[in-house]
Design an enzyme around this catalytic site. Sequence first.
Site, mmCIF file in Angstrom:
data_model
loop_
_atom_site.group_PDB
_atom_site.id
_atom_site.type_symbol
_atom_site.label_atom_id
_atom_site.label_comp_id
_atom_site.label_asym_id
_atom_site.label_seq_id
_atom_site.Cartn_x
_atom_site.Cartn_y
_atom_site.Cartn_z
ATOM 1 C CG ASP A 1 94.175 -7.287 7.113
ATOM 2 O OD1 ASP A 1 94.447 -7.865 8.284
ATOM 3 O OD2 ASP A 1 93.316 -7.908 6.630
ATOM 4 C CG HIS B 1 93.376 -9.575 10.988
ATOM 5 N ND1 HIS B 1 93.637 -10.185 9.522
ATOM 6 C CD2 HIS B 1 93.882 -10.514 11.599
ATOM 7 C CE1 HIS B 1 94.303 -11.258 9.643
ATOM 8 N NE2 HIS B 1 94.486 -11.388 10.884
ATOM 9 C CD GLU C 1 90.694 -10.002 7.381
ATOM 10 O OE1 GLU C 1 91.297 -9.215 7.718
ATOM 11 O OE2 GLU C 1 90.970 -11.065 6.936
ATOM 12 C CG ASP D 1 90.518 -16.052 15.255
ATOM 13 O OD1 ASP D 1 91.182 -16.873 15.948
ATOM 14 O OD2 ASP D 1 90.963 -15.174 14.742
HETATM 15 C C1 GLP Z 1 95.314 -15.016 11.980
HETATM 16 C C2 GLP Z 1 94.660 -15.037 13.377
HETATM 17 C C3 GLP Z 1 95.217 -13.769 14.193
HETATM 18 C C4 GLP Z 1 96.348 -13.612 14.013
HETATM 19 C C5 GLP Z 1 96.969 -13.569 12.734
HETATM 20 C C6 GLP Z 1 98.291 -13.386 12.871
HETATM 21 O O1 GLP Z 1 94.710 -14.427 11.040
HETATM 22 N N1 GLP Z 1 93.218 -14.881 13.073
HETATM 23 O O2 GLP Z 1 94.366 -13.880 15.310
HETATM 24 O O3 GLP Z 1 96.940 -12.642 14.787
HETATM 25 O O4 GLP Z 1 96.684 -14.418 12.075
HETATM 26 O O5 GLP Z 1 99.145 -14.708 12.522
HETATM 27 P P1 GLP Z 1 100.566 -14.808 12.605
HETATM 28 O O6 GLP Z 1 101.094 -14.789 14.206
HETATM 29 O O7 GLP Z 1 101.036 -16.164 12.124
HETATM 30 O O8 GLP Z 1 101.536 -13.727 11.914
#
Ligand code: GLP
Length: 263
Positions: free
Chosen positions: A136, A138, A143, A67
């Site tokens: 959440d 995702h 989402e 993404d």
């Molecule tokens: C973002 C990314 C996800 C990732 C998530 C969790 O939203 N789009 O791919 O898994 O954050 O992030 P973190 O690893 O910083 O908790």
Amino acid sequence: MEIIIAPTYQEMSKISAHFIAREIKKKHDIVLGLATGDTPIGTYQELVKVHKEEGLDFSKITTFNLDEYVGLPPLHKNSYNYFMQDNLFRHVNVNQANVYVPQGNTEDPEEFSAWYEQQIKNAGGIDFQILGIGRDGHIGFNEPGSSFASRTRVKALYKQTIEDNARFFDRIEDVPRFAITMGVGTILEAKKILLIANGEKKADVVAQFIEGPVTSQITATALQLHTLATVVLDEAAASKLKRKEYYNWVRDNKHLVQKMVGR
Ligand code: GLP
């Protein structure tokens, strides 16, 4: 789903880097799906270490990132492209021509998304997909409510995601409201999937996505429908799982399990 609980974040990172390195050694021109966020930073550091110390070769691999924020140019310090260059790509011998990250500042996100899907197809599909998880539930930026059949497209970010990701920006108002993300359907087509999660703040959602019902309200539950999905957690992220002892028994008796299931 295989659940591996590691004692610490460092161990979680080592185990996941080991899985990825093993796949790269098995298939030199592997197609990797990559994730951003704090969670995989340790895994990428371990991979860089294996590259520097043991010569793990990235020269033939192709990578597709999950993404990118809509509106951010690739060189923006908060872009996921920048993150990947900074945390992995510039430290290993990856061929930049084979690196794909969605282009946040594309003029036509819809056309770009179709092109991105086509590039994944042209590369022969994703062999090994690495995922983190948002609070959440995702995966990528899929989402709550994202269809399990969804493909790469633009998604509006959920309030909690915007708040969680605000830590990387000067002000919460600067967090983009939209992202281009691979769809749940795109992710499910990967031949193997590895999801990593650490920390107490992920414990609730980890328990829900592993042991709760499959629902598009928690898109990580889609992994329950995949035949080769592995989850590596640290103790804190695993703390609310009901069947922890069972997962640990399977992990510690893997030789017996492999004999039984032939894997
Ligand atoms: C973002 C990314 C996800 C990732 C998530 C969790 O939203 N789009 O791919 O898994 O954050 O992030 P973190 O690893 O910083 O908790």
